[in-house]
Design an enzyme around this catalytic site. Structure first.
Site, short mmCIF file in Angstrom:
data_model
loop_
_atom_site.label_atom_id
_atom_site.label_comp_id
_atom_site.label_asym_id
_atom_site.label_seq_id
_atom_site.Cartn_x
_atom_site.Cartn_y
_atom_site.Cartn_z
N GLU A 1 55.92 53.08 49.96
CA GLU A 1 55.11 52.32 49.00
C GLU A 1 54.32 51.18 49.65
O GLU A 1 53.80 50.31 48.96
CB GLU A 1 56.03 51.71 47.92
CG GLU A 1 56.97 52.68 47.25
CD GLU A 1 56.30 53.60 46.25
OE1 GLU A 1 55.06 53.72 46.29
OE2 GLU A 1 57.01 54.20 45.44
N HIS B 1 60.12 45.48 44.43
CA HIS B 1 60.09 46.69 43.60
C HIS B 1 61.49 47.27 43.53
O HIS B 1 62.16 47.42 44.57
CB HIS B 1 59.12 47.71 44.20
CG HIS B 1 59.30 49.10 43.68
ND1 HIS B 1 59.32 49.39 42.32
CD2 HIS B 1 59.46 50.29 44.31
CE1 HIS B 1 59.48 50.69 42.15
NE2 HIS B 1 59.58 51.26 43.35
N HIS C 1 64.43 49.87 40.98
CA HIS C 1 64.65 50.87 39.94
C HIS C 1 65.79 50.43 39.03
O HIS C 1 66.74 51.17 38.78
CB HIS C 1 64.96 52.23 40.56
CG HIS C 1 63.87 52.78 41.41
ND1 HIS C 1 64.00 53.96 42.13
CD2 HIS C 1 62.61 52.34 41.66
CE1 HIS C 1 62.89 54.19 42.80
NE2 HIS C 1 62.03 53.22 42.53
N TYR D 1 61.54 34.88 24.14
CA TYR D 1 60.56 34.02 24.83
C TYR D 1 60.60 34.18 26.34
O TYR D 1 59.61 33.93 27.04
CB TYR D 1 60.73 32.55 24.43
CG TYR D 1 61.98 31.87 24.93
CD1 TYR D 1 62.01 31.28 26.19
CD2 TYR D 1 63.12 31.80 24.14
CE1 TYR D 1 63.14 30.64 26.65
CE2 TYR D 1 64.25 31.17 24.59
CZ TYR D 1 64.27 30.59 25.84
OH TYR D 1 65.40 29.97 26.29
N HIS E 1 59.21 55.47 36.77
CA HIS E 1 59.48 55.01 38.14
C HIS E 1 60.42 53.80 38.15
O HIS E 1 61.56 53.91 38.59
CB HIS E 1 58.15 54.68 38.81
CG HIS E 1 58.23 54.51 40.29
ND1 HIS E 1 57.20 54.84 41.15
CD2 HIS E 1 59.21 54.00 41.08
CE1 HIS E 1 57.56 54.56 42.40
NE2 HIS E 1 58.77 54.05 42.38
N TYR F 1 57.77 23.81 33.42
CA TYR F 1 59.23 23.94 33.29
C TYR F 1 59.92 23.77 34.66
O TYR F 1 59.39 24.19 35.69
CB TYR F 1 59.60 25.30 32.70
CG TYR F 1 61.07 25.56 32.60
CD1 TYR F 1 61.82 24.99 31.57
CD2 TYR F 1 61.73 26.35 33.53
CE1 TYR F 1 63.19 25.23 31.46
CE2 TYR F 1 63.09 26.59 33.45
CZ TYR F 1 63.80 26.02 32.41
OH TYR F 1 65.15 26.24 32.33
#
Length: 214
Positions: free
Chosen positions: A76, A95, A97, A116, A158, A211
């Site tokens: 990837e 990334h 899964h 939220y 994916h 925040y």
């Protein structure tokens, strides 16, 4: 303060192992990258997180080249490079899964404003990037488009992907996206959620800008 290359390599290993430990990933799935000078470091292909070492991280130059003797980079890597090229505000990509995010991705269900904390994605919802074969230029393109102006997106059939200023921030967002996916999945099982209004979500997005600690 930016990490040097050795520190980045070590932290990438730690992030990959943390994803396994926290149930966000398993086996050889998932990958991580970090901006490094004019290029990027990316995890290698096909090595389980528990076996990764800092020297396994692959340095890819801006032209896509790697040093002789380097391990094969993640399949990837083009997706990671495309995000980093397009997003100067991004320093790292995670990334994975994770289970509930992947369930929703396989059902082509974006995460709506169910809570939220969905706003950690950088938007009022978490979209689903269209499906494309893993490792393909087409996948890189659709993911870059789905991430436009956001930190996170699901990837159809994916998993999920996060682009953030640094590795720690990216990992934290990925963990929260999985939590929000689980919350949404749970509400679907009991009749569906009551969603927050767009005006409230936009207010939350503004609140998130100030925040925490500066």
């Amino acid at each position: 303060m930016a990490m040097d290359e050795n520190a980045l390599r070590r932290r990438m290993v730690e992030v990959m192992q943390a994803m396994d430990e926290r149930g966000l990933n398993r086996g050889t799935s998932g990958n991580v990258s970090a901006r490094c000078g004019e290029g990027m470091l990316v995890t290698p292909s096909g090595i389980p997180a528990g076996r990764l070492q800092p020297e396994h991280m692959v340095l890819i130059q801006s032209d896509g080249s790697t040093a002789e003797g380097s391990l094969k980079p993640s399949s990837e890597w083009r997706m990671h490079q495309g995000i980093l090229d397009r997003r100067p505000d991004v320093g790292a990509v995670v990334h994975c899964h994770s289970r509930h995010a992947t369930i929703l991705a396989c059902a082509n269900k974006p995460i709506p404003a169910v809570h939220y904390m969905v706003a950690v994605s950088g938007g009022t919802s978490v979209p689903v990037a269209p499906y494309a074969t893993f490792g393909s230029p087409e996948l890189a393109e659709v993911v870059v488009e789905a991430l436009d102006g956001r930190y996170a997106t699901l990837m159809a059939n994916h998993g999920q992907i996060v682009a953030a200023p640094n590795l720690d921030y990216a990992l934290a967002i990925a963990e929260e996206i999985e939590e929000q996916a689980a919350v949404y999945w749970g509400t679907l099982a009991i009749g569906g959620p009551t969603l927050l209004a767009d005006a409230e979500m936009n207010h939350i997005l503004q609140r998130f800008k100030s925040y925490g600690q500066r």
